[in-house]
Design an enzyme around this catalytic site. Sequence first.
Site, PDB file in Angstrom:
ATOM      1  N   TYR A   1     -13.802 -10.337  -4.095  1.00  0.00           N
ATOM      2  CA  TYR A   1     -12.458  -9.825  -4.412  1.00  0.00           C
ATOM      3  C   TYR A   1     -11.763  -9.338  -3.140  1.00  0.00           C
ATOM      4  CZ  TYR A   1      -9.322  -6.078  -6.250  1.00  0.00           C
ATOM      5  OH  TYR A   1      -8.284  -5.227  -6.525  1.00  0.00           O
TER       6      TYR A   1
ATOM      7  N   HIS B   1       0.833  -1.212   0.000  1.00  0.00           N
ATOM      8  CA  HIS B   1       0.000   0.000   0.000  1.00  0.00           C
ATOM      9  C   HIS B   1       0.869   1.263   0.000  1.00  0.00           C
ATOM     10  CE1 HIS B   1      -4.368   0.287   0.208  1.00  0.00           C
ATOM     11  NE2 HIS B   1      -4.250   1.455   0.799  1.00  0.00           N
TER      12      HIS B   1
END
Length: 243
Positions: free
Chosen positions: A206, A170
């Site tokens: 997902y 991230h």
Amino acid sequence: MFEAIDDLKNKLDQRRPLSPTIVKNLQEDLIIRWTYHSNAIEGNTLTLLETKVILEGITVGGKALREHFEAINHRNAIYYVEDIIRKEEPFSEWQIRNIHQLILKNIDDENAGRYRQQNVLISGATSTPPDYTLLNDKMSQLINWYETEAYKLHPIERAAKVHADFVGIHPFIDGNGRTSRLLMNLELMKAGYPPCVITVENRLAYYEALDQWMAHGKTEAFTQLVSNAVREGFKPYQAVLGL
């Protein structure tokens, strides 16, 4: 897991090179669907048809300027990914930053292409991204793994791992999801597979599969989800070419 997909790819490879008219038609369809779904997963409220209209250069009334930029930027990021493949450029942090810069252009220019300078949480996830002071090391490790180990994996596994590992790091304040899906598809397209378009309808599955990978190291669900989406990616080719 991949035999049926590889069989489809072999059939497609036998028809290559495709005519420029077919390539253009398939590309236009792909760009609209990929842009719509990737943005919708992140909360963009444009419909598929509104996305198409904006990419044709028409403003949609009642929709935020940011949403218009998100569509245009994503399309341009796809063009950049295609350019990387044409030039056969090696995977690099420079590419990743460029993709991210395109995603946030005119939306957050200050942070576009720049690693975050603060710690963050991934909403709804059970894992926490690394401290921002470790980002340069983590990204270097990702590139090093790619250069030394990635070739051992099937292209679909490799693409899924690039996506999941990048999201786990991230590195950016915003735009990590869109960037990760572009990086995943960069890998697939390099290897001659259709891009994997994760649909907004599959958003929950997902996120859950990604979280299993990042939090518990369980890779099967996400790899299967990517594999299923790649298989779906052959359908436009089947419709046009009768594979």
